[in-house]
Design a protein around this motif. Sequence first.
Motif, PDB file in Angstrom:
ATOM      1  N   PRO A   1       1.299  -1.001  -0.181  1.00 57.96           N
ATOM      2  CA  PRO A   1      -0.027  -0.085   0.287  1.00 57.96           C
ATOM      3  C   PRO A   1       0.699   1.044   0.087  1.00 57.96           C
ATOM      4  O   PRO A   1       2.122   1.290   0.205  1.00 57.96           O
ATOM      5  CB  PRO A   1      -1.062  -0.083   1.414  1.00 57.96           C
ATOM      6  CG  PRO A   1      -0.179  -1.396   2.147  1.00 57.96           C
ATOM      7  CD  PRO A   1       0.652  -2.195   1.082  1.00 57.96           C
ATOM      8  N   GLY A   2       0.186   2.418  -0.419  1.00 60.18           N
ATOM      9  CA  GLY A   2       0.609   3.383  -0.201  1.00 60.18           C
ATOM     10  C   GLY A   2       1.474   4.239  -1.800  1.00 60.18           C
ATOM     11  O   GLY A   2       2.282   5.025  -1.938  1.00 60.18           O
ATOM     12  N   GLY A   3       1.284   3.178  -2.923  1.00 59.80           N
ATOM     13  CA  GLY A   3       1.952   4.017  -3.827  1.00 59.80           C
ATOM     14  C   GLY A   3       3.216   3.426  -4.673  1.00 59.80           C
ATOM     15  O   GLY A   3       4.263   3.950  -4.401  1.00 59.80           O
ATOM     16  N   ASP A   4       2.810   2.119  -4.884  1.00 60.59           N
ATOM     17  CA  ASP A   4       3.826   1.520  -5.055  1.00 60.59           C
ATOM     18  C   ASP A   4       3.837   1.444  -6.892  1.00 60.59           C
ATOM     19  O   ASP A   4       3.398   0.831  -7.036  1.00 60.59           O
ATOM     20  CB  ASP A   4       4.310   0.372  -4.723  1.00 60.59           C
ATOM     21  CG  ASP A   4       5.966  -0.605  -4.827  1.00 60.59           C
ATOM     22  OD1 ASP A   4       5.531  -0.437  -5.975  1.00 60.59           O
ATOM     23  OD2 ASP A   4       6.169  -0.832  -4.142  1.00 60.59           O
ATOM     24  N   VAL A   5       5.192   2.474  -7.335  1.00 57.68           N
ATOM     25  CA  VAL A   5       5.353   2.402  -9.100  1.00 57.68           C
ATOM     26  C   VAL A   5       4.781   0.520  -9.397  1.00 57.68           C
ATOM     27  O   VAL A   5       4.898   0.226 -10.812  1.00 57.68           O
ATOM     28  CB  VAL A   5       6.422   2.514  -9.474  1.00 57.68           C
ATOM     29  CG1 VAL A   5       7.844   1.930  -8.817  1.00 57.68           C
ATOM     30  CG2 VAL A   5       6.074   2.843 -10.729  1.00 57.68           C
ATOM     31  N   GLY A   6       5.243  -0.734  -8.481  1.00 55.21           N
ATOM     32  CA  GLY A   6       4.936  -1.919  -9.215  1.00 55.21           C
ATOM     33  C   GLY A   6       4.431  -2.305  -9.764  1.00 55.21           C
ATOM     34  O   GLY A   6       3.880  -3.207 -10.475  1.00 55.21           O
TER      35      GLY A   6
END
Length: 422
Positions: A243-248
């Motif tokens: 969570p929290g905006g991982d570009v993956g």
Amino acid sequence: MSAIYRLQCKAQSYDWGKFGDVSKVAAYAKASGATVDDKKPYSELWMGTHPNAPSIVMDESKTPLSELIKNNADLSTKAVYDQYEGDLPFLFKILSIRKALSIQAHPDKTLGARLFKEFPEHYKDPNHKPEMALALTPFEALCGFRPLNEIAQHLETYPELKELLGNDVSEEFFATVKATGESTSEKNVAHNKQVLKKVFGTLMRSSQETVTHLLSKLIARLNEIKASDPISKLVIRLDQQYPGGDVGVFSCLMLNYIIMEPGQAIFLGANEPHAYLAGDCVECMATSDSVVRAGLTPKFKDVDVLVNMLTYQYGSAESKKMTPIKFGEHSLLYDPPIDEFSVVWTKLGADEAEKQKPIEGPSILIVTSGSGKLTGEALKTESDYELKEGYVYFVGANTPIVAQSGSSELQFYRAFSVATNH
């Protein structure tokens, strides 16, 4: 002197592993005498000489496998012994995956040596790390770039990705796919790869703020429309795991999503992007721990190195799967295009036997299900060895073996190396 030795192998516990009660790694580690805690993740079982978790011969002297091999050149053959300086050139593993591993690639030998020299705190050795994964249970992975028209389709289906890349990059990509996306001419393929590199580089270098904003927008939209197609469900799942905006999470729209059944395998060459997502597999790799990461991880990310090192080969998910060849009546050989290792999978029904021809190099085998016995010839004398789930054996070079199943099916995997002049 014996040519077959039972090994005690070590389990590794990383956050992404399956918990003790459902992990194949935990089940196999128990066979080596480990005590298993059901609330702890068991992610990898290492079989080999790697100093981070070396295997030990199960005898009174508890000889490390590395020492056994170093002191007995015959167990490897002189050619293999000389080529790999008295060591084993591969590391054999079982993986049990509960949540996705990082999006990563492994450097080739030239890049591996440079990274090790310049950044030894992040890159622990100079070797390359080609690897192969064979599914033990249904197994999910990301592997290599999708065909270009599929990526273009995803830019339409997931406008948040298009917004993240920006109009100029997106339009250039659409135009390229339209003009030369299907072309096989060397010049066009080289151009396509350059454009794909620009797209992937733009994605991976996006600001964290923009990634977080657009990813939450995407997830909200997918939840609202109750998206149930496999890719949308994967996007939602990866976002929950990291969570929290991982570009993956966005990367899975550009990479092939592969689901393998037991008996299917993929080979991951140097500089190819991949990520294992879920399931249990047998893995074999060159002895190295050199990894460049860029997403789905709290660890150090080296985005520029990753973007610049990739080959940008693109193609279908099916094209990534290996085609095994027959090795015996009940065995298949998975033979990747590298020197360090090959793997044989043997599957015997109840009360069946198979004689395996001697291999001109060292091998390690692990029983993944069932039971039976192994008969090995050494110095004209035969000895029997018990085969049980999780039992691991080192088999010296040029040793003929016969595997015999008991009253149920018996399966084992055997990794080996032979000298490259063969």
